[in-house]
Structures are given as C-alpha cells and as structure tokens.
Design an enzyme around this catalytic site. Structure first.
Site, PDB file in Angstrom:
ATOM      1  N   HIS A 102     -42.980 -39.303  70.962  1.00 50.87           N
ATOM      2  CA  HIS A 102     -41.615 -39.505  70.571  1.00 50.87           C
ATOM      3  C   HIS A 102     -40.838 -39.674  71.892  1.00 50.87           C
ATOM      4  CE1 HIS A 102     -40.648 -35.208  70.713  1.00 50.87           C
ATOM      5  NE2 HIS A 102     -39.384 -35.588  71.108  1.00 50.87           N
ATOM      6  N   ASP A 149     -47.707 -36.920  67.537  1.00 51.26           N
ATOM      7  CA  ASP A 149     -46.591 -36.652  68.487  1.00 51.26           C
ATOM      8  C   ASP A 149     -47.285 -36.359  69.990  1.00 51.26           C
ATOM      9  OD1 ASP A 149     -44.534 -37.118  69.556  1.00 51.26           O
ATOM     10  OD2 ASP A 149     -43.469 -35.166  68.986  1.00 51.26           O
ATOM     11  N   SER A 186     -39.207 -31.534  74.848  1.00 54.59           N
ATOM     12  CA  SER A 186     -40.172 -32.272  74.297  1.00 54.59           C
ATOM     13  C   SER A 186     -41.297 -32.646  75.113  1.00 54.59           C
ATOM     14  CB  SER A 186     -39.573 -33.506  73.663  1.00 54.59           C
ATOM     15  OG  SER A 186     -38.913 -32.779  72.398  1.00 54.59           O
ATOM     16  N   GLY A 187     -42.405 -32.966  74.922  1.00 52.61           N
ATOM     17  CA  GLY A 187     -43.235 -33.273  75.716  1.00 52.61           C
ATOM     18  C   GLY A 187     -44.028 -32.421  76.671  1.00 52.61           C
TER      19      GLY A 187
END
Lengths: 569, 230
Positions: B42, B85, B180-181
């Site tokens: 994402h 994701d 995120s990530g």
C-alpha cells in the site's frame, strides 16, 4: 442397569459412512439403541439418530473402522465395548481386534475349519462376537480371551489383552496407552484422545500448519502435550479446544465431560511472584497503576468470563490479583470503568529462592570468580553488582526491566540468579539493574591478570568499517591515501592553488568530503569515482584508479549498535 | 510509533525510509539484501513508476542530515501477486554495507511465532503527540496469536492467516501512520529476524486493537523467486 445409552459413547454432529446398516423409525435414541441391541442381520456396533426425521440407523461399523463426516442434525452413538482395546474381568465382553496369541502366533478365523476344526463356532455362539480371528472368550474361560491358532501343533492359546482400569477408556490409538477421557478444572491437564470439536469437526494436528497456520507448536508450548490432533487447553481457555480441519472454522471448543471426582485440593501457592505467578495466592488487590481490583464473581463494572465457576481451580477469590490464563503476571479486572484490566505488582520471590539455592547440595556450590577472562562470556562467578554499585536484577525476572536475555534463549550462558554474565558476547559481563532508571550496566569485575590469561583464538572480525583502500559505489566515501591518478600523475594538495587554482573544491568549501593532503577524493559525487587535481600543469585533473571493494561480509540482523529494546508494556 | 522511545542512532540499521522523489518520507521499509528492500504494497499505491520513489538508508533523523545517509533510486517495484500488503523494491545500485546499513534476517519459510515473543517495531511515523518526532523511534510488544487477536473484543475476525497481530492488550504503544512498510523484528538468539511488515490497524495504540503486520514467513518463496529472477 441404568440407561441403555450408558453403554454408548455419544458424538454430536457427525455421520459415518458404512456398508452394513439398517434403517428404522423410532421416537427417540433409546428406542434406536434397543433396535441396535436386537439387530440380527449383523453385529450392531453403533447407531446414528436424526432427531428431526426420527430416523434410526443401526450400523455394523463404528468410527474406528470407517469415515466420519460432519452432519449437524445427527448424533452418533458407539457401543463402548467395541471401542475398548482392553478387557474387563475375564474379558467375556472383549470386542477388540487383537488377533495373536500371547506367544505371537496368529489366530485362526472362528469360521474356518483348518488347521483346527473348532467346537466353538459363530453359529453356536452368535452373541460371542466371533468375528474374523479376533481373540474372544465365548466360554467364560477364567484365563481370559483366547483363539484357535494357525499353528497345527497348538490348537488354541490365550491372548495378551491388557486390563481396563477403573474409568480408563482406551481408544483406537492402542499404542498410546490408556487415557482418561474426562477433565478436571478447565482441562489444562486433559490428556485424552478426543479429537473432534463440539460441532463434530475433526481437529487439525498440532504439528500441522494447514489448513490453519498457528503458533501453538510444541516448541512454543512445551509441556502442554500437544500431540496428534487431540483437544487440549494450552492457553487457559475455558476448556480444551483445537484448530479444526475445516478451512472455514479456525478453532472450536471440544466437548470433554467433567470427571465426576471433585477437583484436587488446591496447592498451597505462593505469596510472592515466581515465574508468571500462576500459583500466586496472596491478597494483593490493587493494580500497578493503583486501581482497585473488581471481584472475580462480579460482572460490574466489567462483564467477563473469568468467574470462579468457569475457573474452578484458579482460586479466583475476592478481588485478589491472580493469573488464571497464562498471562505474563497476575492481574485483575479493575473497578475503574476506563481500565478493563491491569497487571498487579507482586513482590518477586527471587530473594527467597536465592537463599534456598544457597543451601542446596554440592551441585549448587557457588563458584568464586573475582575476575573475568577475555570478554567474560565464560564468567561463571557470583558477582551481582554493577560498576556503580547497583544490584543486578535476576535474569528470570522481568521487573523492573523487561528483557529477552532469558535462560531458555541463552541456554549456555548460565543465566542464574542475578549473577553478572555476558550472554550476548558484549565486551564484558553485565546485568540488568534493579534500578528502574538504569536498564543495564557493566559489572564491578576486573579482568583477570593478563599473565594468567588463556589465549583463545579470536572470533572472526566482523567489523563493517570500509577498507580505506577500496571504493564502494562511486567512492564518495573513499578516505584512503592513494595520491596518484590512473595515468600516474601526482595529485595536487587540495589546499594548494598551484599549479591549478580551484575555488570550489577546497577543505573549506567541502568540509565533509575528506579533502586532506593530495589524496584522491570524490567531493562532487562523480559517477566515475575519485579524482584529483594533478601537479602536471598541462593536466588540470584526472581520475584515480582505486579498486572496488569486494561485497561486504555481514551478518544479517546484527547491529553494531546495541538497541535500547524499550518496550512499554 | 506511538509511545516507545527514540532509538539509539543506527541501532536498527536495516530500517529504510521510503520517500518521494522530492525526499519526503511517507513509509518505512527494510533492507533484506544490499539491493533489495521489503515494504508494504500500500506504500506504492500512488505511483507505479519506480522513479517516483527514493530509498534513504543509514539515517536516524528524518531530516537525513547525517553523513552516513545513502540515497538510492529504485529500479523496479514488485507487488505480491495476490494483493497481499507486501512488496519488494529493487535498488538501482546496491547499498553500501557498513556499521549504519546492515540487512535484516528473514525467517524460515512458514515458521511461526508462538504468541509470546517480544518483538519490536520501528519507524518515523506519527507519534500521536508522544514525542520523538523526527527521530527513528522503537517500541516493543508481544506478538498475539491470531486465535486471540480475532476474538470479538479484539479485531473480531478481521485478521487473515497471512497476517499477524502484535501489540499491548491495553494499547498505549503501537506503530502508526508513516510506519507502514517498516519492520516488525523479533530477537532470535542474537539476531533480529523480520517477521512482520507494518500493514494496518484500527487507529493507533487503542486498547484491544493491536497492530496488524503481514506475516513475512509466508512469503519467503515469493521473495526468493523475485530476487533470483531479477
């Protein structure tokens, strides 16, 4: 005699696929059981009853011998004697599948005439279960089940059938030995072989990760008897459960009957914190943030299922902090509406245990080592104070500092008591301190006299500092001492303006570029690598020929800087 | 990272900052090989062009003012083919491995966590006013087995088997937007192994709402095949 159904083992929500069966319509399960008892076409070992349709199906086979499917409306009743692989008394009702004599000679089939012509036949003894060549006791022999043998020299012999003991019931996995098929408390000690959930789904094996991936492995839950696909309660659930083999239902409780015997007398328990405090039985009733605990039997202000009724063996008395469910430490629901539950601060038993250990036998004799060798990885002394005089925290304690240097993770590091150790190959022994403001410190230990030091081979160098005489990438970080160009010209000093004047690339304009002396550098990120102004008036600048560094050797996941490992739990 | 603390500089040398081509941080990621970064799919929604992204390594401050910083362009993007994701970035040139830039270890294929491991997340994401903005923060908490995490009072069946939950039951600390990530790593003996890629959550640091991470061990064959074939 009690209910006829007492002779059957009930399993809800299942259907079995059999060849020999007979359909009846009966008003209830008892009438169906009577049909099974009266069955003349075959030996009735089980029956299926469907309440909606009032359908009764008597079966020649049971779940030991055929496939099982889930079926919400039906109930399977299996005759217990056909599930037993043991004998009661002289074994007259033994209906197991042992087919060898105690000497290991295969049995002759009851219906056959050779090598021995039997007097006792299935026709003469229709109720004696003389099927195949299974050991039986049709004639009330006091020595128990027997059979005609396939050895012409031995007409008959006895079989070695184990005794059933009390309430013990043996199931199909004969090699597993007898198992109790009821549970006490919440079934945390349940070691039975039930492997279906309450809705009849077959359990997934604990050592399988399909269809459901999970963390309830032997490695993570040692001592929880997670074998085969048997229902277990490794995590303080209300009762045993399992992951199911249905892809759409990850897990479900199993229906294990409660043992009729009362729960065992509670162990005395501790008044201090040891391990996770599951045996804490003290009366602290305030959480670590100061909230008062809610009574376990109360549903206000927080509704919950951790009631004394649901957890009969966890001493959920009053509002005392307890750990009924394998949490990290004792806890309670709080009387504060905004804090559903919180951990409690319970004084550690460490001090007490330490004293006990000190009086143990010779194996516990304390080693006196006042110094450490090398980096102290092998230090096994008993010093437990840091360089600033702080007392060490016990390695098995998570208070005041939570950490992961535990003896199960570092089994060879001798993480005993609160002794200084070096489990992570730091530069010298250290410990977590009992001061909440200082997580860890090196210990108050000297290095042993160098003269006495044993020379050990050095571990491989793991430094990742770049080799100064090679370049990575475009060599922007090159800080080596090559001062000649690829064509052999001498480099001009970066501070000098002769023979070539240059205003832009000087130590003053590019302080971080390492423009020292006349060494080759790459202050402008030139893609072709380091260069320099030359001392040849005819050639202003030239690239240098500096070898590329080989790929760095590194160990993944290992930082050169120690982490804080801060955690706010 | 909500709560937690500012990390020791360069103590998480596999943490990268995923940035726009203008240098604006928007996601985290992890160096798993000198030329490969693992991140969340994402994070790559805004553009399918590799040139839209830059990877910063070896930094502690979000400003990336340290001399140790390496800024590398992205050569290729690889999103997991079943819309999970997780994604891989191939860097245009290998990162220089030094004391500030070291790849993390990957877990064994399909290895599982037992629900008691102490794991750590890091990032430059939203702190929700708990301080430390602009510095690489870290926080630690246990992994929560999906069986527990999917209870109605927790995430109520929203967590898929290819995801894992981690957090404190009381909340208070968590990963958050901008993390995120990035990695969820767990100490295995003396090495950090990346078990999760920061993916989603219901708010940040809310009680009974742990963060959700993509379960890296499920994607080892995919990671291996992408790296080998590219």
């Amino acid at each position: 005699k009690g209910d006829v159904l007492d002779d059957y083992l009930r399993m809800d929500g299942v259907w079995i696929l059999t060849r020999n069966k007979q359909f009846y319509e009966t008003n209830n399960e008892i009438e169906c059981a009577e049909k099974c008892e009266a069955e003349r076409n075959f030996t009735c070992r089980a029956f299926l009853y469907t309440r909606k349709k009032l359908q009764c199906l008597t079966l020649a086979e049971n779940s030991k011998t055929t496939l099982i499917f889930s079926s919400t409306d039906s109930v399977l009743y299996e005759k217990r004697i056909y599930l037993l692989q043991c004998k009661r008394g002289i074994g007259k009702d033994y209906r197991g599948t042992e087919a060898k004599t105690w000497r290991g000679i295969p049995c002759q089939k009851w219906a056959e005439k050779t090598p021995h012509n039997p007097n006792i036949t299935p026709e003469k003894y229709p109720s004696a279960g003389l099927e195949e060549n299974y050991c039986r006791n049709p004639d009330d022999d006091v020595n128990g089940p027997w059979c005609y043998t396939t050895d012409p020299a031995i007409r008959f012999d006895y079989c070695n059938i184990p005794e059933c003991e009390g309430q013990v019931m043996q199931t199909t996995e004969a090699t597993e030995g007898p198992t109790v098929d009821c549970m006490i408390c919440n079934g945390e000690d349940y070691h039975g072989n039930v492997s279906r959930t309450e809705s009849g789904l077959e359990c997934q094996r604990w050592d399988a990760q399909e269809p459901h991936m999970h963390g309830y492995t032997l490695k993570h839950f040692p001592g929880k008897d997670l074998k085969m696909n048997y229902c277990r309660n490794p995590d303080g659930e209300l009762r045993p459960w399992c992951f199911t083999t249905s892809p759409t239902k990850r897990w479900e409780y199993c229906n294990i009957p409660r043992c009729t015997t009362p729960p065992p007398e509670p162990a005395p328990g501790r008044q201090c914190l040891s391990g996770r405090g599951e045996d804490y039985r003290g009366t602290i009733s305030v959480t670590e943030s100061g909230n008062t605990c809610q009574h376990w039997s109360s549903q206000s202000p927080h509704r919950h299922a951790r009631t004394p009724e649901n957890y009969p063996c966890k001493n959920l008395e009053e509002n005392y902090c307890r750990n009924p469910d394998g949490e990290k430490m004792p806890w309670c629901y709080t009387t504060n509406r905004t804090a559903r539950w919180e951990y409690c601060t319970i004084p550690s038993c460490d001090g007490v245990e330490q004293d006990t250990a000190a009086v143990d036998g010779p194996e516990q004799a304390q080693v006196t080592e006042e110094c450490y060798r090398g980096n102290g990885v092998s230090y096994r002394g008993t010093t437990s104070f840091t360089v600033t005089g702080k007392k060490c925290q016990a390695w098995n304690s998570m208070s005041p500092h939570r950490h992961n240097k535990t003896s199960d993770r570092f089994p060879n590091a001798d993480l005993r008591q609160n002794y200084c150790r070096n489990p992570d190959a730091d530069s010298r022994p250290w410990c977590y301190t009992t001061d909440p403001g200082v997580r860890w410190e090196y210990c108050n230990l000297k290095k042993c006299d160098d003269n006495l030091q044993i020379t050990l081979p050095k571990p491989p160098q793991t430094t990742l500092e770049p080799d100064p005489e090679c370049i990575n990438g475009n060599g922007k970080d090159y800080r080596g001492t090559v001062a000649k160009t690829a064509r052999g010209r001498t480099c001009q000093d970066w501070r000098s303006q002769r023979p070539h004047s240059h205003d832009y690339f000087t130590p003053l304009t590019h302080p971080e570029a390492g423009l020292e002396h006349n060494y080759c550098r790459n202050p402008d990120g030139d893609v072709n690598g380091p260069w320099c102004y030359t001392t040849d008036p005819r050639k202003a600048w030239e690239y240098c020929d500096i070898p590329k560094c080989p790929p760095a050797q590194y160990e993944c996941g290992k930082s050169k800087v120690k982490q804080k490992l801060c955690a706010q739990r | 990272i909500v709560a937690g603390c500012i990390s020791h500089p360069h103590s998480w040398p596999w943490q990268i900052s995923l940035r726009t081509s203008f240098g604006l941080h928007f996601c985290g990621g992890t160096l798993i090989d000198p030329q490969w970064v693992l991140t969340a799919a994402h994070c790559l929604e805004k553009s399918s062009r590799p040139s839209a992204y830059k990877v910063y390594l070896g930094l502690h401050r979000e400003r990336a003012s340290e001399s140790s910083v390496q800024k590398i362009d992205v050569e290729k993007l690889f999103k997991e083919p079943h819309r999970v994701d997780i994604a891989l970035l191939k860097l245009k040139s290998p990162a220089i491995i030094n004391n500030h830039v070291i790849p993390v270890c990957l877990p064994k294929e399909n290895s599982v966590l037992g629900g008691r491991e102490e794991c750590y997340v890091t990032g430059w994401g939203d702190t929700k006013g708990t301080g430390g903005d602009g510095y690489l923060k870290e926080t630690g908490f246990p992994v929560i087995e999906n069986k527990i995490c999917n209870r109605p009072e927790f995430l109520n069946g929203k967590v898929k088997s290819h995801e894992l939950c981690a957090g404190n039951i009381h909340g208070g600390t968590d990963s958050c937007q901008g993390d995120s990530g990035g990695p969820l790593v767990c100490l295995d003996q003396d090495k950090f192994v990346q078990h999760g890629v920061t993916s989603w959550g219901l708010g940040c640091a809310q009680p009974m709402k742990p963060g959700v991470y993509v379960r890296v061990s499920n994607y080892i064959p995919w990671i291996r095949s992408v790296m080998e074939n590219n």
